[in-house]
Motif scaffolding. Sequence first.
Motif, PDB file in Angstrom:
ATOM      1  N   THR A 113      77.608  38.947  55.047  1.00  0.00           N
ATOM      2  CA  THR A 113      76.615  37.784  55.251  1.00  0.00           C
ATOM      3  C   THR A 113      77.313  36.650  54.441  1.00  0.00           C
ATOM      4  OG1 THR A 113      76.155  38.386  52.783  1.00  0.00           O
ATOM      5  CG2 THR A 113      75.044  39.759  54.424  1.00  0.00           C
ATOM      6  N   ASN A 114      78.414  36.545  54.193  1.00  0.00           N
ATOM      7  CA  ASN A 114      79.025  35.324  53.648  1.00  0.00           C
ATOM      8  C   ASN A 114      78.112  34.451  52.455  1.00  0.00           C
ATOM      9  OD1 ASN A 114      81.010  33.353  53.837  1.00  0.00           O
ATOM     10  ND2 ASN A 114      79.782  31.975  55.015  1.00  0.00           N
ATOM     11  N   THR A 115      77.437  35.343  51.607  1.00  0.00           N
ATOM     12  CA  THR A 115      76.945  34.996  50.265  1.00  0.00           C
ATOM     13  C   THR A 115      77.825  35.259  49.112  1.00  0.00           C
ATOM     14  OG1 THR A 115      75.855  36.838  50.301  1.00  0.00           O
ATOM     15  CG2 THR A 115      74.699  35.022  51.621  1.00  0.00           C
ATOM     16  N   PHE A 116      77.344  34.282  48.207  1.00  0.00           N
ATOM     17  CA  PHE A 116      77.872  34.621  46.771  1.00  0.00           C
ATOM     18  C   PHE A 116      77.015  34.942  45.742  1.00  0.00           C
ATOM     19  CE2 PHE A 116      81.305  32.133  48.808  1.00  0.00           C
ATOM     20  CZ  PHE A 116      82.400  32.706  48.187  1.00  0.00           C
ATOM     21  N   ASN A 117      76.939  35.993  45.043  1.00  0.00           N
ATOM     22  CA  ASN A 117      76.043  36.469  44.131  1.00  0.00           C
ATOM     23  C   ASN A 117      76.668  36.502  42.400  1.00  0.00           C
ATOM     24  OD1 ASN A 117      73.662  37.376  45.788  1.00  0.00           O
ATOM     25  ND2 ASN A 117      75.655  38.067  46.707  1.00  0.00           N
ATOM     26  N   PRO A 118      76.070  35.552  41.742  1.00  0.00           N
ATOM     27  CA  PRO A 118      76.695  36.011  40.215  1.00  0.00           C
ATOM     28  C   PRO A 118      76.505  37.266  39.930  1.00  0.00           C
ATOM     29  CG  PRO A 118      75.128  34.102  40.572  1.00  0.00           C
ATOM     30  CD  PRO A 118      75.222  34.774  41.570  1.00  0.00           C
ATOM     31  N   ILE A 119      77.721  37.886  39.221  1.00  0.00           N
ATOM     32  CA  ILE A 119      77.491  39.500  38.647  1.00  0.00           C
ATOM     33  C   ILE A 119      77.098  39.327  37.338  1.00  0.00           C
ATOM     34  CG2 ILE A 119      79.028  41.245  38.217  1.00  0.00           C
ATOM     35  CD1 ILE A 119      80.759  40.539  40.731  1.00  0.00           C
ATOM     36  N   THR A 120      76.128  40.088  36.671  1.00  0.00           N
ATOM     37  CA  THR A 120      75.808  39.993  35.536  1.00  0.00           C
ATOM     38  C   THR A 120      75.753  41.514  35.067  1.00  0.00           C
ATOM     39  OG1 THR A 120      73.390  40.112  36.179  1.00  0.00           O
ATOM     40  CG2 THR A 120      74.086  37.976  35.592  1.00  0.00           C
ATOM     41  N   GLU A 121      75.488  41.822  33.899  1.00  0.00           N
ATOM     42  CA  GLU A 121      75.657  43.189  33.199  1.00  0.00           C
ATOM     43  C   GLU A 121      74.513  43.988  34.063  1.00  0.00           C
ATOM     44  OE1 GLU A 121      77.080  46.395  31.314  1.00  0.00           O
ATOM     45  OE2 GLU A 121      78.181  44.401  31.367  1.00  0.00           O
ATOM     46  N   GLY A 122      74.883  45.166  34.441  1.00  0.00           N
ATOM     47  CA  GLY A 122      74.117  46.080  34.987  1.00  0.00           C
ATOM     48  C   GLY A 122      73.478  45.621  36.499  1.00  0.00           C
ATOM     49  N   MET A 123      74.082  44.758  37.190  1.00  0.00           N
ATOM     50  CA  MET A 123      73.638  44.217  38.280  1.00  0.00           C
ATOM     51  C   MET A 123      73.838  45.432  39.361  1.00  0.00           C
ATOM     52  SD  MET A 123      75.549  41.075  40.578  1.00  0.00           S
ATOM     53  CE  MET A 123      75.133  41.222  42.398  1.00  0.00           C
ATOM     54  N   GLN A 124      72.992  45.307  40.249  1.00  0.00           N
ATOM     55  CA  GLN A 124      73.035  46.283  41.373  1.00  0.00           C
ATOM     56  C   GLN A 124      72.940  45.540  42.707  1.00  0.00           C
ATOM     57  OE1 GLN A 124      69.550  49.034  40.615  1.00  0.00           O
ATOM     58  NE2 GLN A 124      71.441  50.564  39.701  1.00  0.00           N
ATOM     59  N   TYR A 125      73.765  45.777  43.627  1.00  0.00           N
ATOM     60  CA  TYR A 125      73.783  45.204  44.928  1.00  0.00           C
ATOM     61  C   TYR A 125      73.636  46.126  46.203  1.00  0.00           C
ATOM     62  CZ  TYR A 125      74.982  41.933  48.715  1.00  0.00           C
ATOM     63  OH  TYR A 125      75.010  41.133  49.805  1.00  0.00           O
ATOM     64  N   ASN A 126      72.571  46.017  46.933  1.00  0.00           N
ATOM     65  CA  ASN A 126      72.144  47.056  47.738  1.00  0.00           C
ATOM     66  C   ASN A 126      72.482  46.339  49.045  1.00  0.00           C
ATOM     67  OD1 ASN A 126      70.810  49.202  49.438  1.00  0.00           O
ATOM     68  ND2 ASN A 126      69.046  49.271  48.274  1.00  0.00           N
ATOM     69  N   PHE A 127      73.134  47.325  49.874  1.00  0.00           N
ATOM     70  CA  PHE A 127      73.866  46.766  51.302  1.00  0.00           C
ATOM     71  C   PHE A 127      73.977  47.957  52.255  1.00  0.00           C
ATOM     72  CE2 PHE A 127      77.400  48.435  48.971  1.00  0.00           C
ATOM     73  CZ  PHE A 127      78.272  49.162  49.880  1.00  0.00           C
ATOM     74  N   SER A 128      74.024  47.547  53.429  1.00  0.00           N
ATOM     75  CA  SER A 128      74.117  48.606  54.659  1.00  0.00           C
ATOM     76  C   SER A 128      75.360  48.389  55.002  1.00  0.00           C
ATOM     77  CB  SER A 128      72.989  48.636  55.580  1.00  0.00           C
ATOM     78  OG  SER A 128      71.931  48.915  54.775  1.00  0.00           O
ATOM     79  N   ASP A 129      76.205  49.363  55.647  1.00  0.00           N
ATOM     80  CA  ASP A 129      77.345  49.276  56.239  1.00  0.00           C
ATOM     81  C   ASP A 129      77.682  50.518  57.156  1.00  0.00           C
ATOM     82  OD1 ASP A 129      80.300  49.345  57.041  1.00  0.00           O
ATOM     83  OD2 ASP A 129      80.245  47.499  55.381  1.00  0.00           O
TER      84      ASP A 129
END
Length: 258
Positions: A171-187
Amino acid sequence: TKTNTLNDIYTWNSCTDSYSTYIFGIGINGGTKYIPSMQGFWVQAYGNNPVLKVTSAALKTTAQNLLKSNIANDSVNKVLRLNLNGDEIAIHLDSLATNNLDPLMDAPKFFSANSSVYSVMYSDSIKYAVNSLKDTDVVVPIDIRGSGILNFNSVNTFLNQYSIFLKDNITNTFNPITEGMQYNFSDSTLVTFNERFEIHFVKNIVTAIKSQTIPLPRIFRNYETITIIVPEGFEIPVKVQMFELMGKESYSGSDTDS
């Protein structure tokens, strides 16, 4: 006593069908520095004529159950934990580390059918379960297999010394990583691994402005790409000017995307 042998210890966790790892105060997938009685374990050679000698002085009275779960056992700071579909890895920044294989601090990945994530370095082709790198700005590629939720923990061990970002290469996006962060994705890559993500570690700059109440914009570079992260609270649109070393303006523009 170890000769030409990495410092990591691997054990098989039959409840998660994955290998647990422990090295340099960092345990993943439930790994600890204690090997329970009757627990099989592995070490890994990295040179000719490897030697591993263990005497009775290594015996401990510490009670340690056989592996049944994933429990963090870090005794060092600046450790980022990533977990995907029950498979865990760690990225560690340390002043004594190098950006190559460190026998005392790095743990290559032991793969099983349930393995879904590992990290690499741009300087070699090794697949890492525990990846220790220099304590400075660095980009770490993350290879994954399949879809899921990428979970991040132990961010607080960086003691606010770094801003950490997840780049999704699809997606060419940047997301700040914080404690307990969850990133949902499909591959769709269910069999082979692909370099889906990058972790960007950006060392925070200490300013002399005591009254600053909102985060400052962050600027970092990945090869030919310059990324500017503007936090909430700044006036939109944001104007950006770039200058060459001789003072000549090379870019000027504004954006409403925060």
